[in-house]
Design an enzyme around this catalytic site. Structure first.
Site, mmCIF file in Angstrom:
data_model
loop_
_atom_site.group_PDB
_atom_site.id
_atom_site.type_symbol
_atom_site.label_atom_id
_atom_site.label_comp_id
_atom_site.label_asym_id
_atom_site.label_seq_id
_atom_site.Cartn_x
_atom_site.Cartn_y
_atom_site.Cartn_z
ATOM 1 N N ASP A 255 0.787 -1.228 0.000
ATOM 2 C CA ASP A 255 0.000 0.000 0.000
ATOM 3 C C ASP A 255 0.823 1.284 0.000
ATOM 4 O O ASP A 255 0.254 2.356 0.155
ATOM 5 C CB ASP A 255 -0.938 0.017 1.216
ATOM 6 C CG ASP A 255 -1.940 -1.119 1.164
ATOM 7 O OD1 ASP A 255 -2.452 -1.401 0.070
ATOM 8 O OD2 ASP A 255 -2.184 -1.734 2.206
ATOM 9 N N CYS B 200 6.645 -0.233 0.843
ATOM 10 C CA CYS B 200 6.369 -1.652 0.597
ATOM 11 C C CYS B 200 7.004 -2.087 -0.720
ATOM 12 O O CYS B 200 7.637 -3.148 -0.808
ATOM 13 C CB CYS B 200 4.863 -1.907 0.539
ATOM 14 S SG CYS B 200 3.957 -1.512 2.037
ATOM 15 N N CYS C 253 9.523 7.584 12.050
ATOM 16 C CA CYS C 253 9.232 6.813 10.843
ATOM 17 C C CYS C 253 8.842 7.749 9.694
ATOM 18 O O CYS C 253 7.964 8.590 9.851
ATOM 19 C CB CYS C 253 8.109 5.820 11.111
ATOM 20 S SG CYS C 253 7.583 4.976 9.621
ATOM 21 N N ASP D 292 2.875 24.774 -32.481
ATOM 22 C CA ASP D 292 2.846 24.603 -33.929
ATOM 23 C C ASP D 292 1.528 25.193 -34.425
ATOM 24 O O ASP D 292 0.525 25.208 -33.699
ATOM 25 C CB ASP D 292 2.930 23.111 -34.254
ATOM 26 C CG ASP D 292 2.811 22.847 -35.744
ATOM 27 O OD1 ASP D 292 3.454 23.563 -36.517
ATOM 28 O OD2 ASP D 292 2.054 21.930 -36.112
ATOM 29 N N ASP E 150 2.061 18.145 -33.519
ATOM 30 C CA ASP E 150 1.337 16.940 -33.920
ATOM 31 C C ASP E 150 2.134 15.674 -33.695
ATOM 32 O O ASP E 150 1.645 14.574 -33.932
ATOM 33 C CB ASP E 150 0.887 17.034 -35.382
ATOM 34 C CG ASP E 150 2.067 17.151 -36.352
ATOM 35 O OD1 ASP E 150 3.217 16.943 -35.922
ATOM 36 O OD2 ASP E 150 1.829 17.438 -37.527
ATOM 37 N N ASP F 66 2.373 9.476 13.708
ATOM 38 C CA ASP F 66 2.896 8.843 12.486
ATOM 39 C C ASP F 66 1.763 8.344 11.595
ATOM 40 O O ASP F 66 1.717 8.638 10.398
ATOM 41 C CB ASP F 66 3.811 7.680 12.857
ATOM 42 C CG ASP F 66 4.287 6.937 11.625
ATOM 43 O OD1 ASP F 66 5.041 7.520 10.837
ATOM 44 O OD2 ASP F 66 3.861 5.783 11.437
#
Length: 715
Positions: free
Chosen positions: A13, A17, A365, A409, A603, A689
Site C-alpha cells: 500500500d 512496501c 518513521c 505549432d 502533432d 505517524d
C-alpha cells in the site's frame, strides 16, 4: 535467454512496501530487472533462465508478509490488463476480510478484554495487555525479521517491534498494546485510502466490453472481445460499447468518446472514420473492422502508459527517497542518544529516557514523507487520464508546473489542419454560388487539400457536368464545361496564361496579405478569386488568454509563409516565427529554453525534433500512436484549451505535494520536540505517524476529483 514473469502482489500500500519487495527480490541470484507498481500491484521480474525459479521469488515476497499470485508469463495471454484486473478484483475483498483487517479486529478485541479485566479485576495486572500486545506484534515482528534478512534493517516494522518490545520491558504494557493496535489501524487505513486511487485505473480497464458480435460467413457470433484480431468485422448496436479499436465500414451516427478522450459531446462518425474501444455507439448500428488486438487498443495503451509513468519519478520524490535513506538511521541514532545521554551524564532515570527514546523511534518513521509525493503523482496521473490528459510520470508533472513559455505549432494545433473557403470574389458579376459550383465541378476529381476544401464548400449543391478533367502538374486543374476549358490555378499561373488583370491581381494580393491562399477560376479571362485559409480553432483565442493568465508566454512556430503566420498571429495577438524547417524549430526551442522551461505543442510527427528538444513535449491528437507515444505528454481531445489545463493540473499537483510534505514534516517536528521534553508518549507518537500518513494520502486523493478544465476560473 532470460525469462520474464509477472505477479499480482496484495497487501502493498505504499512506496516503502514496493521498495522492500524490490530490494528483497533483487538480491536473488540471476535477477536482471525488477519492476513493481504500487497502484497496479504488478511485480514483473526478468531473470536468467533457471537461476531463480518463480517459486523462489514468490517465497521471498511471502516471507515479507505480502500475498502474491502469478498473472502470466510475458506474452502468455492476449490481454494481460484484463487478467490482472480480474485478479485485482478478487484481491480487493472488504477490509474486514483482509489480513490487516483481521489483525485490527483481533487486537481491538484483546485490548477491549484487557481494559475490561483491568476495570473489573484490578489484581489481574498487566498480563492481559501483554497478551494483546504480543498477539498484534508477532506478525509485525515476523515481517521485520524478514526485511532484515533481505538487507533492510530500518523498516517501520523493525522500529515498531523495537518500540513495543522495549515498552513491555519497562512496564508500559498498556501503551505497548495500544500502540500495536493503532499501528494496525494505520496500516489498514493506508490500504483503504490507496485502494481509492487504484479504482481510477480499474475503471478505465472495465470500459471495454467483455464480449463482441463478430460477423463471420454472413452470420453473427458472440465472442470474447479479447479474441478479436485485426481484420475481424464486428457489429456494434446502438447503446453498445465498441469492443476494439477499429475503422467504420458502414453506418453513420453519434459516438460518445468520453470514456477515452474525456470529450463530453458525442461526435459523428461514418465510413472510414476510426473509433476507439470503450466508446459508446449512440445511434445507428455500425459495422467496424478491427485494427488493433485487445492488448494494444487505446484503453490498454493508456493504462500501460500510466503504469509506466509511475517509474518516472519527480526530482522532489528522488530527493525525498535519498533523504529517507539517511533519515531513518539518523533517527535510530538520535533515539539511542536520547536513551543513553541523560542517564549516563546527568543521572536521570533510565525508565523515563528509554520510554522517550522508544517514542522517538515511532515519531521518526518517514512513511508519511515517503508517500507524500508518489501518492499525489499517482492521483494526478489518473485524474489526467480520465480527462484525456496524459503525462508520463512525476518528472513530467514537475517540469510542466514550472513552464514559462509555450511554443505552439500552427497547422493542426492552433488551426484545424485543413483549409476552408473564406472568400469568393466574382470578377464577372455572376453570383458567388455559380462560381463555387463551377470550381467544385472542376476540382471534384482532385485530391489536393485546396480542391477538397472547395468541394466541401459546395456540398449539397448540384454540380454541373464537366468533361476531360485533368491535373496540370504544378499549376492546377482544368476541365471542359460548355465547350470551354475552365481552369482553377494559382494567381501566378493565371497571370502567365494571360487571364488575370492587374486589378484582379491586386485583389488577390490583398487576400494573400490576410494569410489566405488564393486560387483563380478562369477561362480566357478570370471569373472569380477564391480565398482559402486554415482557420484558427474556435478555442485558440481562449487558449492564448488562459496561458497568459497563468503567467505563461505563448509563441507560434510554423513552417508556413510569413504572411499566413502573421495573419494567424495577428488574430491571436501573439508572437510568431515563420518559415521554419524542423531543425530550425529545434534551434528556436533551444534558444527559448535558455530563458526558462519551455513546452512545445505539436502533432508529434513533423515536430518530433522540437518536441524532444523542449523541456516538455506535448503531442496533440485523438488517441493516435504518435499522440500517445512520441512526446512527454499527450492531449487526446481535439481541444487545445487542454494545454493550459495540463499546466493547471501539474501546478495543482505540485501544490498538493508541498502541502503533503508540510503535513508530514510539520507533525513530526512538533511531536519530536514534545516527545523529547516528555509532553507526549508512545501512543501519541504512533498516532502522529499514522495520522500524518493517512492525512497525506487522503489529501493526495483529492486530486482524483480534479477536473483540470474546471480550474480555469481559479487560475
Amino acid at each position: 535467454m532470460p525469462d520474464t514473469h509477472e505477479w499480482l502482489v496484495t497487501g502493498m500500500d505504499c512506496p516503502s512496501c514496493a521498495a522492500k519487495i524490490k530490494g528483497a527480490v533483487g538480491q536473488l541470484p540471476g535477477i536482471e530487472t525488477v519492476e513493481i507498481s504500487v497502484m497496479s500491484r504488478k511485480l514483473r521480474v526478468t531473470a536468467t533462465a533457471h537461476a531463480t525459479l518463480p517459486a523462489d521469488i514468490e517465497s521471498r515476497v511471502k516471507s515479507l508478509g505480502y500475498g502474491i499470485e502469478a498473472i502470466a508469463q510475458a506474452g502468455g495471454v492476449p490481454n494481460p490488463h484484463t487478467e490482472a484486473d480480474e485478479h485485482a478484483t478478487q484481491a480487493d475483498a472488504p477490509w474486514y476480510r483482509t489480513g490487516k483487517g483481521h489483525l485490527v479486529l483481533l487486537t481491538a478485541a484483546l485490548l477491549s478484554v484487557a481494559w475490561g479485566l483491568a476495570l473489573l479485576l484490578p489484581a489481574s495486572g498487566n498480563w492481559p495487555f501483554i497478551v494483546a500486545c504480543l498477539a498484534g506484534l508477532i506478525p509485525i515482528a515476523l515481517r521485520a525479521f524478514a526485511a532484515i534478512r533481505a538487507g533492510q534493517p530500518f523498516s517501520i516494522e523493525a522500529l515498531m517491534t523495537i518500540a513495543a518490545t522495549g515498552a513491555l520491558f519497562i512496564g508500559a504494557a498498556q501503551e505497548a498494546a495500544l500502540v500495536v493496535f493503532l499501528f494496525a489501524v494505520g496500516e489498514l487505513l493506508e490500504g483503504v485510502a490507496v485502494s481509492h486511487a487504484r479504482d481510477g485505473i480499474r475503471a478505465l480497464s472495465t470500459l471495454v466490453p467483455k464480449t463482441a458480435l463478430r460477423e463471420k460467413n454472413d452470420m453473427m457470433e458472440e465472442v470474447a472481445a479479447a479474441e478479436l484480431v485485426p481484420g475481424d468485422v464486428v457489429i456494434v448496436r446502438p447503446g453498445d460499447r465498441i469492443p476494439a479499436d477499429g475503422k467504420i465500414i458502414s453506418g453513420t451516427g453519434g459516438v460518445d468518446e468520453s470514456p477515452v478522450t474525456g470529450e463530453s459531446m458525442p461526435v459523428t462518425r461514418g465510413p472510414g472514420d476510426p473509433v476507439f474501444a470503450g466508446a459508446i455507439n449512440n445511434e445507428t448500428a455500425l459495422r467496424v473492422q478491427v485494427t488493433r488486438a485487445a492488448a494494444d487498443n487505446t484503453i490498454a495503451r493508456i493504462i500501460r502508459l500510466v503504469e509506466q509513468a509511475e517509474d518516472s519519478r519527480a526530482p522532489t520524490q528522488r530527493f525525498i527517497d535519498r533523504f529517507s535513506r539517511w533519515y531513518m538511521p539518523a533517527i535510530v541514532v538520535l533515539s539511542a542518544l536520547v536513551v543513553a545521554i541523560p542517564p549516563l551524564l546527568f543521572g536521570q532515570a533510565w525508565s523515563v529516557w528509554v520510554y522517550r527514546g522508544l517514542s522517538l523511534l515511532l515519531i521518526g518513521c518517514p512513511c508519511a514523507l515517503v508517500i507524500s509525493v508518489p501518492a499525489a503523482i499517482a492521483s494526478a496521473l489518473y485524474a489526467g487520464a480520465r480527462h484525456g490528459l496524459l503525462m508520463k510520470g512525476g518528472a513530467v508533472i514537475e517540469a510542466t508546473a514550472a513552464i514559462k513559455t509555450v511554443a505552439l505549432d500552427k497547422t493542426g494545433t492552433l488551426t484545424m489542419g485543413q483549409p476552408e473557403v473564406t472568400d469568393i470574389l466574382c470578377l464577372d458579376g455572376s453570383p458567388a454560388a455559380e462560381a463555387l459550383v463551377l470550381a467544385a465541378a472542376v476540382e471534384k476529381a482532385s485530391n489536393h487539400p485546396l480542391a477538397q476544401a472547395i468541394v466541401r464548400k459546395a456540398e449539397g449543391m448540384v454540380l454541373p457536368p464537366v468533361q476531360d478533367s485533368r491535373a496540370i502538374p504544378g499549376k492546377g486543374v482544368s476541365a471542359v464545361f460548355d465547350g470551354q476549358i475552365v481552369t482553377v490555378a494559382s494567381p501566378r499561373h493565371a497571370m502567365q496564361d494571360g487571364a488575370l488583370s492587374s486589378t484582379a491581381a491586386a485583389q488577390a494580393t490583398v487576400l494573400e496579405s490576410e494569410g489566405k491562399t488564393v486560387v483563380v477560376l478562369y477561362t480566357s479571362t478570370a471569373l472569380a478569386l477564391i480565398g482559402l485559409r486554415d482557420e484558427p480553432r474556435q478555442d485558440a483565442q481562449e487558449t492564448i488568454r488562459q496561458l497568459r493568465s497563468l503567467g505563461v508566454t505563448p509563441i507560434i512556430l510554423t513552417g508556413d509563409n510569413q504572411r499566413t503566420a502573421e495573419a494567424i498571429a495577428g488574430l491571436l495577438r501573439t508572437e510568431y516565427k515563420a518559415e521554419l524547417l524542423p531543425e530550425q524549430k529545434q534551434q528556436t526551442i533551444r534558444e527559448l529554453t535558455a530563458r526558462g522551461p519551455v513546452m512545445m505543442v505539436g502533432d508529434g510527427i513533423n515536430d518530433a525534433p522540437a518536441l524532444k528538444q523542449a523541456t516538455v513535449g506535448v503531442a496533440i491528437g485523438s488517441g493516435t500512436d504518435v499522440a500517445l507515444e512520441t512526446a512527454d505528454a499527450a492531449i487526446l481531445r481535439n481541444r487545445i484549451t487542454d494545454i493550459p489545463a495540463l499546466i493547471r493540473l501539474a501546478r495543482s499537483t505540485m501544490g498538493n505535494i508541498r502541502q503533503n510534505v508540510s503535513i508530514a514534516l510539520g507533525l513530526k517536528g512538533i511531536f519530536l520536540v514534545t516527545t523529547i521534553i516528555g509532553m507526549t508518549g508512545l501512543w501519541l507518537a504512533i498516532m502522529a505517524d499514522t495520522g500524518a500518513t493517512v492525512l497525506v494520502t487522503l489529501n493526495a486523493l483529492r486530486l482524483l476529483r480534479t477536473n483540470p478544465a474546471g480550474l480555469a476560473q481559479k487560475a
